[in-house]
Structures are given as structure tokens and as C-alpha cells.
Design a protein around this motif. Sequence first.
Motif, PDB file in Angstrom:
ATOM      1  N   ASP A 214       0.841  -1.194   0.000  1.00  0.00           N
ATOM      2  CA  ASP A 214       0.000   0.000   0.000  1.00  0.00           C
ATOM      3  C   ASP A 214       0.877   1.244   0.000  1.00  0.00           C
ATOM      4  OD1 ASP A 214      -2.087   1.791   0.190  1.00  0.00           O
ATOM      5  OD2 ASP A 214      -2.391   1.488   2.344  1.00  0.00           O
ATOM      6  N   THR A 215       1.452   1.577  -1.146  1.00  0.00           N
ATOM      7  CA  THR A 215       2.338   2.740  -1.243  1.00  0.00           C
ATOM      8  C   THR A 215       1.565   4.051  -1.198  1.00  0.00           C
ATOM      9  OG1 THR A 215       2.266   2.554  -3.658  1.00  0.00           O
ATOM     10  CG2 THR A 215       4.106   1.486  -2.523  1.00  0.00           C
ATOM     11  N   ASP A 265      -7.601 -16.836  -1.621  1.00  0.00           N
ATOM     12  CA  ASP A 265      -6.633 -15.822  -1.203  1.00  0.00           C
ATOM     13  C   ASP A 265      -7.351 -14.579  -0.710  1.00  0.00           C
ATOM     14  OD1 ASP A 265      -6.981 -14.133  -3.816  1.00  0.00           O
ATOM     15  OD2 ASP A 265      -6.326 -16.096  -4.548  1.00  0.00           O
ATOM     16  N   LEU A 266      -6.756 -13.925   0.263  1.00  0.00           N
ATOM     17  CA  LEU A 266      -7.308 -12.699   0.846  1.00  0.00           C
ATOM     18  C   LEU A 266      -6.197 -11.669   0.925  1.00  0.00           C
ATOM     19  CD1 LEU A 266      -9.547 -11.098   2.359  1.00  0.00           C
ATOM     20  CD2 LEU A 266      -8.654 -12.123   4.482  1.00  0.00           C
ATOM     21  N   SER A 267      -6.478 -10.452   0.458  1.00  0.00           N
ATOM     22  CA  SER A 267      -5.515  -9.361   0.522  1.00  0.00           C
ATOM     23  C   SER A 267      -6.208  -8.121   1.062  1.00  0.00           C
ATOM     24  CB  SER A 267      -4.940  -9.087  -0.878  1.00  0.00           C
ATOM     25  OG  SER A 267      -3.935  -8.088  -0.826  1.00  0.00           O
ATOM     26  N   TRP A 268      -5.492  -7.316   1.856  1.00  0.00           N
ATOM     27  CA  TRP A 268      -6.067  -6.101   2.420  1.00  0.00           C
ATOM     28  C   TRP A 268      -5.004  -5.012   2.529  1.00  0.00           C
ATOM     29  CZ3 TRP A 268      -3.802  -4.185   6.784  1.00  0.00           C
ATOM     30  CH2 TRP A 268      -3.045  -5.085   7.546  1.00  0.00           C
ATOM     31  N   GLN A 269      -5.445  -3.764   2.645  1.00  0.00           N
ATOM     32  CA  GLN A 269      -4.521  -2.654   2.835  1.00  0.00           C
ATOM     33  C   GLN A 269      -5.204  -1.485   3.532  1.00  0.00           C
ATOM     34  OE1 GLN A 269      -3.355  -1.867  -1.266  1.00  0.00           O
ATOM     35  NE2 GLN A 269      -4.882  -0.242  -1.451  1.00  0.00           N
ATOM     36  N   TYR A 270      -4.406  -0.737   4.310  1.00  0.00           N
ATOM     37  CA  TYR A 270      -4.941   0.424   5.027  1.00  0.00           C
ATOM     38  C   TYR A 270      -3.787   1.236   5.599  1.00  0.00           C
ATOM     39  CZ  TYR A 270      -7.389   3.225   8.554  1.00  0.00           C
ATOM     40  OH  TYR A 270      -7.867   4.265   9.310  1.00  0.00           O
ATOM     41  N   GLY A 272      -0.891   2.320   4.660  1.00  0.00           N
ATOM     42  CA  GLY A 272       0.475   1.836   4.517  1.00  0.00           C
ATOM     43  C   GLY A 272       0.676   0.402   4.940  1.00  0.00           C
ATOM     44  N   PHE A 273      -0.239  -0.127   5.738  1.00  0.00           N
ATOM     45  CA  PHE A 273      -0.174  -1.529   6.132  1.00  0.00           C
ATOM     46  C   PHE A 273      -0.907  -2.374   5.097  1.00  0.00           C
ATOM     47  CE2 PHE A 273       0.464   0.616  10.175  1.00  0.00           C
ATOM     48  CZ  PHE A 273       1.479  -0.141  10.747  1.00  0.00           C
ATOM     49  N   SER A 274      -0.454  -3.588   4.891  1.00  0.00           N
ATOM     50  CA  SER A 274      -1.134  -4.512   3.982  1.00  0.00           C
ATOM     51  C   SER A 274      -0.790  -5.938   4.378  1.00  0.00           C
ATOM     52  CB  SER A 274      -0.735  -4.255   2.516  1.00  0.00           C
ATOM     53  OG  SER A 274       0.666  -4.406   2.334  1.00  0.00           O
ATOM     54  N   GLY A 275      -1.636  -6.864   3.936  1.00  0.00           N
ATOM     55  CA  GLY A 275      -1.399  -8.263   4.264  1.00  0.00           C
ATOM     56  C   GLY A 275      -1.995  -9.169   3.222  1.00  0.00           C
ATOM     57  N   GLN A 276      -1.446 -10.372   3.138  1.00  0.00           N
ATOM     58  CA  GLN A 276      -1.931 -11.379   2.196  1.00  0.00           C
ATOM     59  C   GLN A 276      -1.948 -12.740   2.889  1.00  0.00           C
ATOM     60  OE1 GLN A 276       0.954  -9.402   1.132  1.00  0.00           O
ATOM     61  NE2 GLN A 276      -0.558  -7.889   0.487  1.00  0.00           N
ATOM     62  N   GLY A 309      -0.218 -29.540  -0.676  1.00  0.00           N
ATOM     63  CA  GLY A 309      -0.663 -28.152  -0.592  1.00  0.00           C
ATOM     64  C   GLY A 309      -0.038 -27.424   0.567  1.00  0.00           C
ATOM     65  N   GLY A 310      -0.571 -26.260   0.846  1.00  0.00           N
ATOM     66  CA  GLY A 310      -0.023 -25.456   1.921  1.00  0.00           C
ATOM     67  C   GLY A 310      -0.626 -24.071   1.930  1.00  0.00           C
ATOM     68  N   TYR A 311       0.032 -23.170   2.663  1.00  0.00           N
ATOM     69  CA  TYR A 311      -0.462 -21.807   2.771  1.00  0.00           C
ATOM     70  C   TYR A 311       0.699 -20.851   2.992  1.00  0.00           C
ATOM     71  CZ  TYR A 311       0.193 -22.184   7.837  1.00  0.00           C
ATOM     72  OH  TYR A 311       0.733 -22.348   9.080  1.00  0.00           O
ATOM     73  N   MET A 312       0.450 -19.574   2.792  1.00  0.00           N
ATOM     74  CA  MET A 312       1.422 -18.534   3.095  1.00  0.00           C
ATOM     75  C   MET A 312       0.691 -17.322   3.661  1.00  0.00           C
ATOM     76  SD  MET A 312       0.970 -15.922   0.652  1.00  0.00           S
ATOM     77  CE  MET A 312       2.545 -15.136   0.497  1.00  0.00           C
ATOM     78  N   ALA A 313       1.359 -16.624   4.586  1.00  0.00           N
ATOM     79  CA  ALA A 313       0.808 -15.416   5.190  1.00  0.00           C
ATOM     80  C   ALA A 313       1.890 -14.345   5.181  1.00  0.00           C
ATOM     81  CB  ALA A 313       0.338 -15.692   6.619  1.00  0.00           C
ATOM     82  N   GLN A 314       1.503 -13.119   4.808  1.00  0.00           N
ATOM     83  CA  GLN A 314       2.484 -12.049   4.638  1.00  0.00           C
ATOM     84  C   GLN A 314       1.934 -10.755   5.212  1.00  0.00           C
ATOM     85  OE1 GLN A 314       4.448 -11.953   0.751  1.00  0.00           O
ATOM     86  NE2 GLN A 314       4.276  -9.725   0.714  1.00  0.00           N
ATOM     87  N   LEU A 315       2.793  -9.996   5.895  1.00  0.00           N
ATOM     88  CA  LEU A 315       2.424  -8.718   6.479  1.00  0.00           C
ATOM     89  C   LEU A 315       3.443  -7.670   6.034  1.00  0.00           C
ATOM     90  CD1 LEU A 315       0.583  -7.090   8.432  1.00  0.00           C
ATOM     91  CD2 LEU A 315       2.186  -7.708  10.262  1.00  0.00           C
ATOM     92  N   ASN A 316       2.948  -6.498   5.574  1.00  0.00           N
ATOM     93  CA  ASN A 316       3.839  -5.480   5.010  1.00  0.00           C
ATOM     94  C   ASN A 316       3.513  -4.102   5.583  1.00  0.00           C
ATOM     95  OD1 ASN A 316       4.362  -7.529   2.701  1.00  0.00           O
ATOM     96  ND2 ASN A 316       2.203  -7.027   2.438  1.00  0.00           N
TER      97      ASN A 316
END
Length: 392
Positions: A214-215, A265-270, A272-276, A309-316
Amino acid sequence: MMQRILLLGLLLQGTAALAQVTLSNGKHVMELGGALSTYYNHRVIKPEAANQSLNKNRYRLRDAQIQLEGRIEDLYEYELQVDFVDLASFSTGEIDPENPGLMDAYIRYKGLRFVDVQVGYGKLFYSRSSLVPFSYTPYWQRAQLVRGNVFSRRDVGITLMKNFWRQRINVYAGMYTGLGEVTLRGDNDASGQPEYVGRVDFAYPARYRYRDIDTRHSPLFMFALGLNGRYSNKVLPEGRSFPAFSTGEFGLKVINGERYVYGADLSWQYMGFSGQFEIHQLMARPTLRNDALLQGLPEELTEGMLLAGGYMAQLNYFSRRLRSIFSLRFEELDLNDLVPGNSQRFSCAVAYQIKGFDSMIKFQYFNILSEEEIDPLRWTEQFRIGWQVRFM
């Protein structure tokens, strides 16, 4: 016809691009761009592997890309994108599914009111993490699950697409060869059967592009939810096999039998913070009872199938003051439920933007928390630092 084309000049696209060449004759607009990226890689080797090769401690030119995009009135769009670094190794049989030599070669027709039609070679509309362009992430490598060794990221075929509600809802459905990047070598496999892929995603309160960071420091909380699936049933004639390299590093990309892959998949931003967050499940039913994927186990135990299979989680977070991206990622991958254990990785990344995403220093750290028997590694930690420059 070429004499009619008026060169409008080298156009500086503000913060959107360093330098992009645009040509137009009023009806036909063509844009030429490119990208370069290079990094240094260092691995921390396991004690028991200390005497093995350290060939991965190296400088690497990752990208040397040329991209040609265009549109003709409002009827046609096209793209041709080539990475010369990986194109040079294509003839040797080594294909990097995360970054192949030919990246895009397609035409999209928009003259039908009810649907757009895309034909040719390009990214499959499956997995948000796979669809986010590499240059828009702070990482040097995608999560293992979506790098292209469990399911293909590109293929040749036809895609139907439609968006609704001012592009908040997007629907994709397509049919492809099913051999992924290897399909560029020529024929389909001996089964002659295709792979079917579909995706739908919903964003609110506005359109949500395939981006991680979220630039813009969005003042409203935004999110996007995606659901996707793919199916193939490739049964080989007796004595035949799939083309070399088509089954991927783990033998899961193409199988002799039925193969289902589905995920969300779920993605969000607010501000400057964002996550996937992304999760995928693969179910395979091999045709042969003695298929290597079944690990030689009796049928009463396997029921003739396996799961992976599997999953991934990311926070930015993007800091405007520091012009930097900070990111954390955790990922888990189980390559076969018939084999005990799974692999887990932690990564963090920092990227300093000299000029937005067009000139950016990127650092990534990997840590192997656990691994399974199918894919043993000879390293525990890895560091990458490098520079990406875009002209697009």
C-alpha cells in the motif's frame, strides 16, 4: 502503414516510469519498456553438507527484460515480454517457472460486449500471489507454493474474462494445454487432454489491483477475496510418458491421472499496512496403482489418491518517510500427505525505493524452520541483496 505512425517521443511517465517509449497514430498505441535486476546470494550450509558445492553463493543477473504492449482502438490489446537471461537457458532444458524466458505473448479481443477473449501464452488466472508482478514485491523469490513447481503459472490456451461493478468483481475461465511453460516446446502430451482453470475475485470498497504493498497509504480499509480452481484428467497410453521437465521439481505439475487444485486468497490494505493470506490444496488420483507418487503403499491405505498443498501469510508496511517497504512472510508446504512431515519457511524483506518500484534496492532473508523427506535441502539460511530497475 508504418509511414503513418507518428513518433510522439520518449515520454517520462512521472513516478510511473523512468523512461518509456510510446508510439501512436491515433488508433494504434504501442509502448516499449524493459527491466533489469541483479542480486548477490549467500547460503548458510548445514554442517553435514559443508564439503559440498557452494555454487549458489554467487552474483546473478535475474532479469534482462523487454516488454512490448499495445492497443488498437478499444478492440485489441496485446503484449510480448521476453527475459533474455532465462531465454538463453531454454534450449538446455532448464526452465524456471517463476521467471521463464518467454513471459507473455498474447492478444486480447474486447469487441464482444459480454466477454473479453484472450488467446496465446501468458500467466494463468490462478493464485493472487502468482499474479502479482515480481517488480511490485520486496522479495527476490515467491513463496515455494506459488513459484510454479506445484502448479504451472503460465500456459498456452484461451481465456474468457469479464468484470462487473466497476471492476470490483472479476471472473476468469480458460482452457490450456496443461503442460505449463514446457508447452512452448511443441506438442501436447500423449493424452491430448487440456487443463481447465477458473477464478473469481471480489474487492471492496473499490477496485483492487494485483499488488502487495500500500504505497498510497489508502485512507479506507480495502480488501480483495479470490477463489480459484483447476482440473485436468491426463491418462497416458501404456508405455508413454510426459515431456521432459513438464512434471516439475516435485512431480506434481502434471500427473498420469486426475488432478484437482483449488485455493483461496485474501488481501487487504490500510494506511500503509497490507497483508496477504493464501491457501491451496492439490488432490491427485494416479491412474497406475504403482505410481511413484503413491510411495509404494498399499491401496487400502492410500485409497488411490494423495493430497498436497499449503499456505502462506504475509504482512507489510510502507514508510513514506523512509521510502522503504518492510515485510514478513511465513509459509508451509506439504508435498505429499503419504509422507510424514512438512516444510516451513520464514522470510523477511526490506526494500528501499530510490524512485518508487522503478529503482529499488531489495534485501531478503530466508530461514528453513523445518523440512520433509521429499525435498531435503543442504542449507538452513539464505541472504539476497540486489537492485531492480524498470523502464516501463
